[in-house]
Design a protein around this motif. Structure first.
Motif, PDB file in Angstrom:
ATOM      1  N   GLU A 179     -24.891  11.767  24.860  1.00  0.00           N
ATOM      2  CA  GLU A 179     -24.013  11.354  23.534  1.00  0.00           C
ATOM      3  C   GLU A 179     -24.733   9.550  23.635  1.00  0.00           C
ATOM      4  N   SER A 181     -26.971   8.463  25.413  1.00  0.00           N
ATOM      5  CA  SER A 181     -28.211   8.130  25.898  1.00  0.00           C
ATOM      6  C   SER A 181     -29.026   7.841  24.681  1.00  0.00           C
ATOM      7  N   GLU A 182     -28.732   8.967  23.375  1.00  0.00           N
ATOM      8  CA  GLU A 182     -29.048   8.517  22.449  1.00  0.00           C
ATOM      9  C   GLU A 182     -28.449   7.405  21.779  1.00  0.00           C
ATOM     10  N   GLN A 183     -27.346   7.253  22.277  1.00  0.00           N
ATOM     11  CA  GLN A 183     -27.182   5.842  21.207  1.00  0.00           C
ATOM     12  C   GLN A 183     -27.829   5.001  21.815  1.00  0.00           C
ATOM     13  N   GLN A 185     -31.286   4.649  23.057  1.00  0.00           N
ATOM     14  CA  GLN A 185     -32.888   5.543  22.713  1.00  0.00           C
ATOM     15  C   GLN A 185     -32.602   5.226  24.636  1.00  0.00           C
ATOM     16  N   THR A 188     -31.264  10.296  29.366  1.00  0.00           N
ATOM     17  CA  THR A 188     -30.157  10.990  30.463  1.00  0.00           C
ATOM     18  C   THR A 188     -30.917  10.373  31.518  1.00  0.00           C
ATOM     19  N   ARG A 413     -26.029   0.159  17.348  1.00  0.00           N
ATOM     20  CA  ARG A 413     -26.439   0.623  18.271  1.00  0.00           C
ATOM     21  C   ARG A 413     -25.444   0.822  19.830  1.00  0.00           C
TER      22      ARG A 413
END
Length: 500
Positions: A179, A181-183, A185, A188, A413
């Motif tokens: 989560e 890493s997605e936030q 960008q 992981t 973000r």
């Protein structure tokens, strides 16, 4: 021939900035975040009966046109009311599980191990020692941040600091890396690399994600991580159940060897952070809110900025009370006191309004410069300096520094300190746009990560590769960035490759 000393009287005209109490407070207001400002305002209200705090939900009439604040530099407030605050003291403030990573089947909860004492030690005698409870204990976050600020830079520093906030009181990391890493960008794997570096910090075992990993980190540091020990860590639930016969079969050792392994585990600390003081978790409360919107006319994506009204303190001057009290004042001293308090109240209200406008103005400039970051993530971070923002908004660099210190902005973000968006630059070798130092640092990490065991890149080759991509960079800068990433030199990497 000796000359006779003479006295001479000269007149000189020169400009000098005097740090009056009013100027000191104007500077202090810019440095404070919303919560600190609310505390200061409460203190001022206690000293000034003509000031009144306004609730965030309460509507206040706008000031008259001649009293409307102008968001300019702090120096504009100096001449407003030089006697406004007298000699009052001024507050001086400076600046779940792992997503995408499968947890081991052997994970055992800390509290499931009956032999672990309340203090986090396997040794009950140590827990009973009253001297252990009287020694001074440091703060865990301060202890870790002192190391993180030395070992990390740029985006790695921001990510390491963020992960530090996910530690529990035992020192275990509870963060959903997928989560995050997605936030942010980012990959992981990049966050896993940061976690691996954090696990090398003191105290040993810190940033482990479960009990087995915590013990593994400590045993590896003591060179006690043998093959039987690794199997024992993979079967901690059997050790917790005291099923020694089954353990002996799984490990392929006799009871004596098993007892030695258990004795080594007992030397470890299952709660590496138990020896530190733990302040209540501090939730970052943003001073500024940023949200994605669409332009009403063009329909194109845009950004909307506003101050956090829930935490922004506001004040008003009790004009009716002042008029009534002044009418009843009989002696000169009382009238003088009321007039000074009235002037101080008006000055503080105008200063608060000017601070709010200044924060919004600076924040808008930062969002304008770093628009790619909010759209693309960390790889879109651009070079930015205090000087750039100062030129954009027409203020001094020191003012920008004060406005951005300790102020946080909530974005799609995540929550970031305004200073996070300032980033050094490297010139383009072909005369194009400059490169952000952080993006170059990440490119060095990518190049080294893609090298093979038979083709290890030296710093000189990295320089040539970066220059071919348009980055004007020196060898010593490459070495500096590589060391900041915790990557050893090519000589050591070659030795590591041969050992594989």
């Amino acid at each position: 021939m000796a000359t006779t000393p003479q006295l001479k009287l000269e007149l000189r005209a020169q400009q000098q900035l005097v740090m009056t109490p009013a100027l000191q407070q104007a500077i202090g207001l810019l440095q404070l975040n919303n919560l600190e400002l609310a505390a200061l305002l409460t203190q001022e209200i206690e000293q000034n009966p003509l000031l009144e705090m306004v609730s965030p939900n309460e509507t206040v009439l706008t000031p008259a046109a001649d009293e409307a604040p102008v968001a300019r530099d702090v120096a504009d407030l100096i001449n407003d009311t030089p006697r406004a605050l007298g000699n009052e003291a001024v507050l001086d403030t400076g600046e779940s599980d792992v997503g995408g990573v499968r947890e081991s089947d052997y994970e055992s909860g800390i509290n499931d191990w009956a032999d672990v004492t309340a203090s986090g030690s396997f040794d009950a005698r140590a827990a009973d020692d009253p001297l252990n409870n009287t020694s001074a204990r440091g703060n865990l976050r301060d202890h870790l941040m002192a190391q993180i600020q030395v070992d990390f830079q740029g985006a790695d520093l921001a990510q390491a600091t963020l992960l530090c906030d996910y530690l529990d009181e035992a020192g275990y990391l509870h963060a959903d890396l997928l989560e995050l890493s997605e936030q942010l960008q980012c990959e992981t794997e990049a966050l896993l690399y940061i976690v691996a570096r954090l696990q090398k910090l003191d105290p040993p075992g810190i940033f482990a994600r479960n009990l087995a990993e915590c013990l593994e980190l400590q045993l590896a540091e003591r060179n006690m991580l043998s093959a039987p020990m690794a199997k024992l860590l993979a079967n901690l639930e059997l050790l917790g159940a005291h099923d020694f016969e089954k353990l002996q079969k799984k490990l392929g050792v006799d009871r004596t060897a098993l007892n030695e392994l258990v004795a080594q585990i007992r030397q470890c600390d299952p709660k590496p952070a138990a020896g530190f003081d733990h302040a209540p978790p501090i939730t970052l409360i943003p001073d500024i809110l940023l949200r994605a919107v669409r332009d009403a006319e063009t329909g194109l994506p845009d950004w909307e900025l506003e101050l956090n009204a829930e935490t922004l303190p506001r004040a008003l001057v009790r004009e009716k009370y002042f008029t009534r009290v002044m009418a009843g004042a009989r002696d000169t001293n009382t009238k003088k006191f009321l007039q000074e308090r009235h002037a101080a109240a008006h000055w503080l209200v105008r200063a608060l309004q000017s601070r709010a406008e200044t924060m919004l103005k600076v924040s808008r400039a930062i969002v304008k410069f770093q628009d790619m970051f909010f759209n693309e993530g960390i790889r879109g971070l651009k070079p930015l300096t205090l000087k750039d923002i100062a030129a954009e908004v027409g203020m001094h660099e020191s003012t920008i520094s004060r406005v951005t210190s300790g102020k946080y902005i909530a974005t799609p973000r995540g929550i970031f300190e305004l200073k996070y968006f300032f980033n050094a630059s490297l010139a383009s070798a072909h005369g194009g746009s400059d490169y952000a130092s952080e993006s170059v640092r990440q490119r060095i990490k990518q190049l080294i990560g893609a090298e093979t065991n038979d083709d290890i890149l030296s710093d000189d080759r990295l320089v040539l590769m970066l220059q071919s991509e348009g980055v004007d960079i020196a060898r010593r800068t490459v070495a500096k960035y590589r060391e900041a990433l915790g990557i050893p030199g090519s000589f050591h990497r070659k030795r590591m490759a041969k050992g594989k």
